[in-house]
Write an enzyme that holds these catalytic residues in place. Structure first.
Site, PDB file in Angstrom:
ATOM      1  N   CYS A   1      11.167 -23.478  23.691  1.00  4.13           N
ATOM      2  CA  CYS A   1      11.188 -24.670  22.691  1.00  4.13           C
ATOM      3  C   CYS A   1      13.002 -25.194  22.325  1.00  4.13           C
ATOM      4  O   CYS A   1      13.762 -25.359  23.154  1.00  4.13           O
ATOM      5  CB  CYS A   1      10.233 -24.828  21.398  1.00  4.13           C
ATOM      6  SG  CYS A   1      10.294 -26.458  20.266  1.00  4.13           S
TER       7      CYS A   1
ATOM      8  N   SER B   1      -7.126  -4.429  -3.144  1.00  4.85           N
ATOM      9  CA  SER B   1      -6.878  -5.824  -3.729  1.00  4.85           C
ATOM     10  C   SER B   1      -8.834  -5.960  -3.193  1.00  4.85           C
ATOM     11  O   SER B   1      -9.281  -7.304  -3.511  1.00  4.85           O
ATOM     12  CB  SER B   1      -6.448  -6.515  -3.212  1.00  4.85           C
ATOM     13  OG  SER B   1      -6.868  -7.013  -1.456  1.00  4.85           O
ATOM     14  N   GLY B   2      -9.176  -5.086  -2.535  1.00  5.54           N
ATOM     15  CA  GLY B   2     -10.883  -5.276  -2.520  1.00  5.54           C
ATOM     16  C   GLY B   2     -11.269  -5.740  -0.536  1.00  5.54           C
ATOM     17  O   GLY B   2     -12.071  -5.992  -0.333  1.00  5.54           O
ATOM     18  N   GLY B   3     -10.048  -6.326  -0.757  1.00  5.00           N
ATOM     19  CA  GLY B   3      -9.670  -7.387   0.483  1.00  5.00           C
ATOM     20  C   GLY B   3     -10.053  -5.665   2.096  1.00  5.00           C
ATOM     21  O   GLY B   3      -9.497  -4.446   1.600  1.00  5.00           O
ATOM     22  N   VAL B   4      -9.960  -5.847   3.845  1.00  2.00           N
ATOM     23  CA  VAL B   4      -9.813  -5.151   3.930  1.00  2.00           C
ATOM     24  C   VAL B   4      -8.159  -4.644   4.441  1.00  2.00           C
ATOM     25  O   VAL B   4      -8.322  -3.202   4.949  1.00  2.00           O
ATOM     26  CB  VAL B   4     -10.477  -5.718   5.620  1.00  2.00           C
ATOM     27  CG1 VAL B   4     -10.342  -4.963   6.534  1.00  2.00           C
ATOM     28  CG2 VAL B   4     -11.509  -6.454   5.482  1.00  2.00           C
ATOM     29  N   ASP B   5      -7.856  -5.579   4.494  1.00  2.00           N
ATOM     30  CA  ASP B   5      -6.003  -5.086   4.864  1.00  2.00           C
ATOM     31  C   ASP B   5      -5.813  -3.609   3.932  1.00  2.00           C
ATOM     32  O   ASP B   5      -5.172  -3.328   4.405  1.00  2.00           O
ATOM     33  CB  ASP B   5      -4.383  -6.259   4.327  1.00  2.00           C
ATOM     34  CG  ASP B   5      -4.878  -7.121   4.989  1.00  2.00           C
ATOM     35  OD1 ASP B   5      -6.418  -7.417   6.049  1.00  2.00           O
ATOM     36  OD2 ASP B   5      -4.748  -8.483   5.387  1.00  2.00           O
ATOM     37  N   SER B   6      -5.732  -3.849   2.503  1.00  2.00           N
ATOM     38  CA  SER B   6      -6.109  -2.750   1.338  1.00  2.00           C
ATOM     39  C   SER B   6      -6.208  -1.325   1.385  1.00  2.00           C
ATOM     40  O   SER B   6      -5.738  -0.571   1.405  1.00  2.00           O
ATOM     41  CB  SER B   6      -5.381  -3.188  -0.556  1.00  2.00           C
ATOM     42  OG  SER B   6      -6.835  -3.736  -0.652  1.00  2.00           O
TER      43      SER B   6
END
Ligand code: XMP
Length: 510
Positions: free
Chosen positions: A80, A221-226
């Site tokens: 592009c 944070s409770g998520g997968v990443d952290s």
């Protein structure tokens, strides 16, 4: 290991290019477009890709790279804006298109000997541009065109310089991966040797060397990443990582208790739990602006981390689970992409903190993070948890966040999640969540007029959160969810369904 470098001219799709290349098992790095030639040489790439970008090559202060890149004698592919730049720098001409082209187009192949080898004669592509190449430089041929763009693909086979006007990295370009693969393997002779196991080994080694015997705090944070970040750190430095999980009062119902148990009992992480919901809600009082909310929450997180670090003593590093899309969407640290939203966990640390930042997942996409999680022993249920934004329910309550509104949304969220799981579709969805709107509407219940909140449901499918499609939910399931919400949550009398893709909308409403 063979490496390809992508010069970022600010396209929202730059990271998708990197991702497709990794899918083809070649190691790729994104660098700002204005990297110096000596730095580029030091990095020793086997090929270069010039990304797309929102600007015009002929404008004043347009992002241009040095013409010297063409003397490196390595294959170059412009996408592009990258194609237009090649034309512009090598003596062709670029002009505003008579009609901006955005969306699907048919590519007609004129010559399929190299870049377009193996591509059907007429193939669907994805276009997104306002400028076109009207004359191409000497030494090039035009190998494909579309109805509105006669010069859609150019090739200089002798110098191995190629350019495409469309976006091969976007899934809507049906044979895009094949085109990239031709560039990597047929043209650039690269070897497919990159994988996540070697990534994990390298990153653990790197953290070990960097941290040595220092102490690290890791924000959960409770998520997968952290969680994956914390597991990587534990593997690298053992007990010197202190994970901190803050209850900001903006989590899902009972999430804090559930996760604290999970972290400690199942994952054996050393976690400090901080209950700070009252501080967050107090600071958000009266705040309606999405960006203000994000900033306030981000600052409070830092304040609490600081207090906890003081208690631990001698903390040198701060680790967080930033992933690649967070970085790109928040603000391009590596190129000139425009700001969409500020993610609370991106953008560095306040200058008064002298912690060094550790972000082991910064270059990875969500599905890659999940794969690493599996390698580190996370169970499938946890791995497949839907992403949850750092600012939590605050960005799903449009307008002011109050404790009462949080409670309403938590109850609705629980019903939606239960029904989605019961229907067996949780794992195929990227996210399914409710949004509490700041308006009330009239309804009728048991012959009585009601005037209550409206809930919007956002249910989307996506591969990496960068683009997303709204999910065509079966009507009987919609019916069940809507009935349960208005029957069980008395503050709500209307449920609406969000039928917008990303782009043009974002997934979260704020
Ligand atoms: P958007 O709304 O930008 O969201 O299309 C893309 C994905 O990112 C998640 N998200 C966040 N995650 N901190 C996070 O950790 C944040 O501030 C944040 N904002 C959005 C969102 O849930 C979606 O999956």
């Amino acid at each position: 290991m063979d490496k390809i470098i992508i010069l970022d001219f600010g396209s929202q799709y730059t990271q998708l290019i990197a991702r497709r290349i990794r899918e083809l098992k070649v190691y790729s790095e994104i660098v700002p477009y204005n990297i110096t030639i000596s730095e580029l040489k030091k990095s020793n790439p086997k090929a270069l890709i010039l990304s797309g970008g929102p600007r015009s090559v002929y404008e004043e202060n347009a992002p241009l790279c040095s013409k010297e890149i063409f003397n490196l004698n390595i294959p170059i592919l412009g996408i592009c804006y990258g194609l237009q730049l090649i034309a512009h720098l090598l003596g062709g001409k670029v002009k505003p298109a008579e009609k901006r082209e955005y969306g699907f187009a048919k590519l007609n192949i004129i010559d399929n000997k190299e870049l377009l080898s193996g591509i059907r004669n007429e193939t669907q592509i994805w276009m997104s541009h306002g400028d076109v190449v009207v004359s191409y430089p000497r030494g090039f041929i035009v190998s494909a065109s579309t109805l509105n763009t006669p010069i859609a693909v150019i090739e200089n086979r002798e110098r191995k310089i190629y350019g495409v006007q469309f976006h091969p990295e976007v899934k809507h370009t049906i044979e895009g991966k094949k085109i990239l693969s031709n560039f990597l393997f047929k043209i650039s002779n690269l070897k497919a040797e990159w994988n996540l196991t070697s990534f994990l080994e390298n990153i653990i080694e790197k953290i070990k060397n960097e941290v040595n015997n220092g102490k690290v705090i890791c924000g959960l944070s409770g998520g997968v990443d952290s969680t994956v970040t914390a597991l990587i750190l534990r593997k690298a430095i053992g007990d010197n990582v202190y994970s901190i999980f803050i209850d900001n009062g903006l989590l899902r119902e009972n999430e804090f208790q559930y996760l604290m148990r999970k972290f400690r009992e199942k994952l054996h992480l050393k976690v400090i739990g901080v209950n700070a919901s009252h501080i967050f809600l107090k600071n958000l009082k009266g705040v309606k602006s999405p960006e203000r909310k994000r900033k306030i929450i981000g600052n409070l997180f830092i304040k609490i981390f600081k207090e906890e670090a003081k208690k631990i003593g001698n903390v040198e590093f701060f680790a967080q689970g930033t992933t690649y899309p967070d970085v790109i969407e928040s603000r391009s640290v590596k190129g000139p992409s425009s700001v969409i939203k500020s993610h609370h966990n991106v953008g560095g640390l306040p200058p008064d903190l002298d912690w060094k930042l550790i972000e082991p997942l910064k270059e990875l996409f969500k599905d890659e993070v999940r794969e690493i999680g599996r390698k580190l022993g996370l169970d499938e249920e946890f791995i497949n948890r839907h992403p949850f934004p750092g600012p939590g329910l605050a960005v799903r309550i449009i307008g002011e966040v109050t404790r009462k509104r949080v409670k309403i949304l938590q109850r609705v969220d629980k019903i939606l999640t239960e029904e989605i799981k019961k229907a067996g579709i949780y794992n195929k969805l990227w996210q399914a969540f409710p949004i509490l709107l700041p308006i009330k509407s009239v309804g009728v219940m048991g012959d009585e007029r009601t005037y209550k909140y409206v809930i919007a449901l956002r249910v989307v499918e996506s591969i990496d959160g960068m683009t997303a499609s709204w999910y065509p939910m079966p009507h009987n399931l919609m019916q069940e969810i809507s009935s349960r919400i208005v029957n069980e949550v008395k503050e709500v009398n209307r449920v609406v369904y969000d039928i917008t893709n990303k782009p043009p909308a974002t997934i979260e409403w704020e």
